[in-house]
Design an enzyme around this catalytic site. Structure first.
Site, PDB file in Angstrom:
ATOM      1  N   ASP A  98       0.817  -1.215   0.000  1.00 28.57           N
ATOM      2  CA  ASP A  98       0.000   0.000   0.000  1.00 28.57           C
ATOM      3  C   ASP A  98       0.857   1.273   0.000  1.00 28.57           C
ATOM      4  OD1 ASP A  98      -2.339   1.431  -0.006  1.00 28.57           O
ATOM      5  OD2 ASP A  98      -2.660   1.298   2.157  1.00 28.57           O
TER       6      ASP A  98
ATOM      7  N   ASN B 242     -11.142  -2.721  -4.876  1.00 27.27           N
ATOM      8  CA  ASN B 242     -10.397  -1.767  -5.709  1.00 27.27           C
ATOM      9  C   ASN B 242     -11.100  -1.446  -7.039  1.00 27.27           C
ATOM     10  OD1 ASN B 242      -7.131  -2.909  -4.555  1.00 27.27           O
ATOM     11  ND2 ASN B 242      -8.290  -1.124  -3.892  1.00 27.27           N
TER      12      ASN B 242
HETATM   13  C1  IPE Z   1      -5.413  -2.636   0.150  1.00 24.44           C
HETATM   14  O1  IPE Z   1      -5.115  -1.302  -0.050  1.00 24.44           O
HETATM   15  C2  IPE Z   1      -5.392  -3.384  -1.134  1.00 24.44           C
HETATM   16  C3  IPE Z   1      -4.094  -3.496  -1.795  1.00 24.44           C
HETATM   17  C4  IPE Z   1      -2.954  -3.064  -1.357  1.00 24.44           C
HETATM   18  C5  IPE Z   1      -4.123  -4.210  -3.044  1.00 24.44           C
HETATM   19  P1  IPE Z   1      -6.240  -0.183  -0.247  1.00 24.44           P
HETATM   20  O2  IPE Z   1      -5.532   1.087  -0.445  1.00 24.44           O
HETATM   21  O3  IPE Z   1      -7.198  -0.607  -1.284  1.00 24.44           O
HETATM   22  O4  IPE Z   1      -6.985  -0.238   1.166  1.00 24.44           O
HETATM   23  P2  IPE Z   1      -7.828   0.859   1.918  1.00 24.44           P
HETATM   24  O5  IPE Z   1      -8.876   1.338   0.961  1.00 24.44           O
HETATM   25  O6  IPE Z   1      -6.882   1.950   2.318  1.00 24.44           O
HETATM   26  O7  IPE Z   1      -8.381   0.153   3.121  1.00 24.44           O
HETATM   27  C1  IPE Z   2      -1.732   0.161  -3.272  1.00 25.10           C
HETATM   28  O1  IPE Z   2      -1.478   1.518  -3.320  1.00 25.10           O
HETATM   29  C2  IPE Z   2      -1.996  -0.426  -4.620  1.00 25.10           C
HETATM   30  C3  IPE Z   2      -3.379  -0.874  -4.817  1.00 25.10           C
HETATM   31  C4  IPE Z   2      -4.337  -0.835  -3.942  1.00 25.10           C
HETATM   32  C5  IPE Z   2      -3.694  -1.411  -6.109  1.00 25.10           C
HETATM   33  P1  IPE Z   2      -2.659   2.593  -3.330  1.00 25.10           P
HETATM   34  O2  IPE Z   2      -3.060   2.848  -4.735  1.00 25.10           O
HETATM   35  O3  IPE Z   2      -3.766   2.148  -2.429  1.00 25.10           O
HETATM   36  O4  IPE Z   2      -1.922   3.852  -2.738  1.00 25.10           O
HETATM   37  P2  IPE Z   2      -2.530   4.912  -1.729  1.00 25.10           P
HETATM   38  O5  IPE Z   2      -3.038   4.151  -0.544  1.00 25.10           O
HETATM   39  O6  IPE Z   2      -3.618   5.622  -2.461  1.00 25.10           O
HETATM   40  O7  IPE Z   2      -1.376   5.795  -1.390  1.00 25.10           O
HETATM   41 MG    MG Z   3      -4.116   2.441  -0.456  1.00 30.11          MG
END
Ligand code: IPE
Ligand code: IPE
Ligand code: MG
Length: 251
Positions: free
Chosen positions: A29, A77
């Protein structure tokens, strides 16, 4: 002391080689925030996150980790803008062969966890081909699990459905449904439960990841954004894990 050597100096972390977590799960993340900080599009953050995956996977297997499970795309997602979702699917197609080449070289079997029915058809075909390419290494017990369109609740629902079918067909009695039976119907049936779950980026939540399997996992949170996560950060997480006392409900 007691034959366990743990020492941390400025640039070098000495880990207890006899207590390396067998299975590490990572919520990758912080890609979006990493890009935003640099004035780049979120997609640049996902690309940098893919580079980090290669680096961290290589180091984890070097340290003796046998299973690595990485959360690449959750069932939630899909709520993101279509452009970002498409970009993530394309990024998977683009980077997968390189990641699987590395795993093939290391004799690690690659598996995908999650519901494939909603993924683009060419990606599904690629996933199947890449799994087949490394399947012979399953016997080594070393796995890279990539969670793609994965949700812990969705996984439990599909396991329950499969078990219900077996009961309906008199293949299984309700009394014979044990924790082991449920585990064997999850996407992770080929791996032990994760010993350590890592979440970089500062969020302290599970976000629907490995809900059943993490019942007794050790959790480690870090403020570092995933694209910045380094080999030393992984070692620090393992060192912290080695300092924990796992009791599994005992004393
Ligand atoms: C969790 O991260 C999913 C992945 C890293 C693939 P998210 O960014 O989607 O989670 P939330 O929305 O902050 O809980
Ligand atoms: C994790 O990084 C990747 C996926 C969930 C696919 P994020 O895209 O959630 O990055 P932040 O949390 O917005 O910084
Ligand atoms: Mg995220």
């Amino acid at each position: 002391m007691f034959g366990i050597r743990k020492r941390q100096s400025k640039n070098h972390i000495e880990l207890d080689k006899n207590n390396i977590p067998c299975h590490i799960a990572i919520i990758m993340d912080g890609n979006g925030r990493w890009a935003k900080k640099r004035g780049l599009p979120r997609t640049a953050g996902h690309g940098a996150g893919a580079d980090t995956l290669v680096k961290i996977a290589r180091h984890a297997y070097d340290l003796g980790v046998k299973c690595l499970t990485v959360y690449a795309f959750s069932t939630e997602n899909w709520k993101r803008p279509e452009e970002e979702v498409n970009n993530l699917m394309n990024l998977c197609m683009k980077r997968l062969p390189q990641i699987v080449d590395l795993m093939e070289h290391r004799k690690v079997a690659v598996r995908f966890l999650g519901d494939r029915s909603r993924l683009p058809e060419p990606l599904v075909r690629m996933i199947e081909a890449e799994e087949a390419r490394t399947e012979e290494f399953a016997k080594t017990g070393c796995f890279l699990n990539i969670a793609l369109n994965y949700g812990g609740r969705d996984e439990i629902v599909s396991a329950v459905r499969e078990i219900a079918v077996r009961v309906k067909e008199n293949e299984l009695s309700p009394e014979a449904i044990t924790e082991e039976v449920i585990s064997s119907h999850l996407y992770t049936a080929h791996c032990p439960d994760p010993d350590l779950v890592l979440r970089p980026s500062g969020e302290i939540r599970i976000s629907n990841f490995l809900l059943w399997q993490s019942a007794y996992s050790e959790f480690y949170y870090d403020n570092i954004l995933w694209p910045d996560f380094s080999e030393a950060d992984l070692e620090r997480a393992i060192l912290t894990y080695q300092g924990r006392s796992r009791r599994f409900g005992g004393v």
